[in-house]
Design an enzyme around this catalytic site. Structure first.
Site, short mmCIF file in Angstrom:
data_model
loop_
_atom_site.label_atom_id
_atom_site.label_comp_id
_atom_site.label_asym_id
_atom_site.label_seq_id
_atom_site.Cartn_x
_atom_site.Cartn_y
_atom_site.Cartn_z
N ASN A 13 0.90 -1.20 0.00
CA ASN A 13 -0.07 0.19 -0.11
C ASN A 13 0.87 1.21 0.07
O ASN A 13 1.25 1.45 1.16
CB ASN A 13 -0.81 0.03 1.36
CG ASN A 13 -2.06 1.02 1.24
OD1 ASN A 13 -1.78 1.94 0.33
ND2 ASN A 13 -2.89 0.91 2.01
N ARG A 99 -2.47 -2.16 -3.54
CA ARG A 99 -3.60 -1.24 -3.63
C ARG A 99 -3.41 -0.28 -4.78
O ARG A 99 -2.28 0.49 -5.01
CB ARG A 99 -3.62 -0.45 -2.27
CG ARG A 99 -4.63 0.59 -2.21
CD ARG A 99 -4.52 1.67 -1.29
NE ARG A 99 -5.54 2.70 -1.05
CZ ARG A 99 -5.55 3.86 -0.44
NH1 ARG A 99 -4.38 4.21 -0.15
NH2 ARG A 99 -6.41 4.75 -0.48
N HIS A 187 -11.69 4.68 -1.26
CA HIS A 187 -11.60 4.10 -0.12
C HIS A 187 -12.31 2.85 -0.05
O HIS A 187 -12.94 2.25 1.16
CB HIS A 187 -11.98 5.02 1.06
CG HIS A 187 -11.05 6.38 1.22
ND1 HIS A 187 -11.87 7.45 1.26
CD2 HIS A 187 -9.80 6.28 1.69
CE1 HIS A 187 -10.39 8.19 1.54
NE2 HIS A 187 -9.44 7.63 1.46
N ARG A 247 -6.88 18.22 1.24
CA ARG A 247 -7.77 18.27 -0.18
C ARG A 247 -8.92 19.02 0.11
O ARG A 247 -9.36 19.11 1.56
CB ARG A 247 -7.82 16.78 -0.55
CG ARG A 247 -6.49 16.31 -1.32
CD ARG A 247 -7.00 14.60 -1.75
NE ARG A 247 -6.56 13.90 -0.60
CZ ARG A 247 -6.86 12.53 -0.69
NH1 ARG A 247 -7.57 11.99 -1.57
NH2 ARG A 247 -6.38 11.99 0.27
N GLU A 385 -6.86 -2.63 5.49
CA GLU A 385 -6.77 -2.65 4.06
C GLU A 385 -5.94 -3.79 3.57
O GLU A 385 -6.01 -4.40 2.37
CB GLU A 385 -6.15 -1.15 3.23
CG GLU A 385 -7.60 -0.16 3.55
CD GLU A 385 -7.06 1.24 3.11
OE1 GLU A 385 -7.61 1.98 2.49
OE2 GLU A 385 -5.70 1.53 3.70
#
Length: 404
Positions: A13, A99, A187, A247, A385
């Protein structure tokens, strides 16, 4: 049936300045691979530090390196791979699962990556400039060094791919939708893992209408019913929806037209929207929630309050999309650890949904933080994840689809 090399699966990741890795073992009779080690190399190009911990808690590595030794993502990946091989008696993974943030309209499920697929994924780099180039760098490194080693790309957009067309549309000319300008959502690996975990700990809730709040440096919400994504706050890129660490979140496009008319160009707008906005932009202090909590600057508090305000607003919007709300689940770094933020969000939502917070459970970051008299459940579930990456890659192999 077994993989060569002992069924070892490496998960990767990769971000702009860090790379998280996991080592898992796949068993033919089990759907979920077993974790063996996890690690993180952060400070890439500045002050690289590699930490690896075995599943039993044993610390395998904790070492810093000269910046020039780990100057970019490909060098970081090679270092991690070497460290694992040396620390685990020379064992090499038989399969690597990555990922990848954006799969566009081409990839709605995990896929074996070869050079043509990698070229297709590079086309999505402008849609996720903070993530996609770094996600793809380790894939390139393996293709260069060990092209025979199977690699799988797992997409954050894939979990949302089956949503209703109404959810994917922008109010733009329909031919643009057909060309791929649509709301993808992100996500997805986190939302998928948390929804599976919810089905284990509270199956009666998992069958209902649930909003999962993934709150970290990147933040978004997903409305899920029966484990399926119905609506999500992110859209065409990873900019939409909630404000994030740096962001902007949802923004009136007229602001961009105004800035363009003032002489800004695409590159400067990208820098503004991805790297100078969000919590950092409002506060002028930091994109990190801990730093904002510690700061005495008034705009630091304003940034946190705005973040909580927008989260509550978006929960309400997703509840409309779901046709109700049975539970709210918090996850990711901020969602799992910031009790004060959870309390702020619940306080705003309480009049609409009759929510009651158990203050002590919330303070302890307990799994269930709603009180006994709350009309709806409030939970905190840690995301993972890496486990989702391992599971997807292992399923590809077990299903008999060729990885050779």
């Amino acid at each position: 049936m077994s993989l060569p090399g002992g069924e070892r699966i490496l998960t990767v990741n990769a971000g702009s300045s860090s790379i998280r890795i996991g080592l898992f073992t796949g068993h033919p009779e089990h759907e979920a691979p077993t974790p063996r080690a996890r690690g993180k190399l952060d400070g890439i190009g500045i002050r690289p530090r590699l930490q690896v911990v075995l599943a039993d808690g044993t610390h395998l590595f904790d070492q810093t390196f000269p910046a020039e030794q780990v100057a970019d993502m490909q060098a970081a990946f090679r270092l991690v791979d070497l460290a694992l091989a040396n620390g685990l008696r020379g064992e090499q993974p038989a399969l690597i699962s990555h990922r990848v943030v954006h799969g566009g309209g081409l990839f709605s499920a995990p896929v074996r990556v070869d050079r043509p697929v990698l070229d297709q994924l590079r086309a999505f780099e402008p849609l996720a400039p903070l993530h996609q180039p770094y996600n793809l760098a380790p894939i390139q490194a393996v293709l260069d060094d060990m092209p025979e080693l199977p690699q799988v790309a797992c997409f954050d957009t894939a979990f949302h791919a089956g949503r209703d067309e109404l959810s994917q549309l922008f109010a733009l000319p329909y031919p643009l939708y057909e060309q791929g300008i649509r709301r993808y959502g992100f996500h997805g690996l986190s939302f998928e893992y948390v929804s599976l975990r919810l089905a284990e700990v509270a199956p009666e809730i998992a069958r209902g209408k649930v909003v999962i709040a993934h709150l970290g440096s990147g933040s978004s919400l997903c409305g899920i019913e029966g484990g399926r994504s119905v609506e999500v706050t992110t859209g065409f890129s990873a900019l939409d929806g909630l404000p994030m660490g740096s962001r902007c979140g949802a923004l009136d496009p007229g602001v961009l037209l105004h800035l363009l008319a003032r002489g800004e160009d695409a590159r400067s707008l990208e820098e503004l929207l991805y790297r100078r906005s969000g919590l950092l932009g409002i506060s002028g202090v930091s994109s990190d929630m801990l730093a904002l909590r510690a700061s005495q600057e008034p705009h630091a508090r304003l940034a946190i309050d705005h973040y909580a305000y927008r989260i509550a607003q978006e929960v309400g919007r997703l509840a409309v999309s779901l046709g109700g709300l049975d539970a709210l689940v918090f996850t990711a770094g901020i969602g799992e650890k910031d009790a004060e933020l959870r309390a702020q969000v619940v306080e705003r939502l309480a009049p609409l949904f009759d929510l009651r917070l158990d203050a002590d459970a919330n303070r302890r970051n307990a799994e269930r933080i709603s009180s006994a008299d709350s009309a709806r459940s409030l939970l905190v579930i840690a995301t993972d994840e890496e486990s989702m990456l391992a599971r997807h890659a292992w399923r590809l192999y077990r299903d008999g689809r060729s990885l050779g």
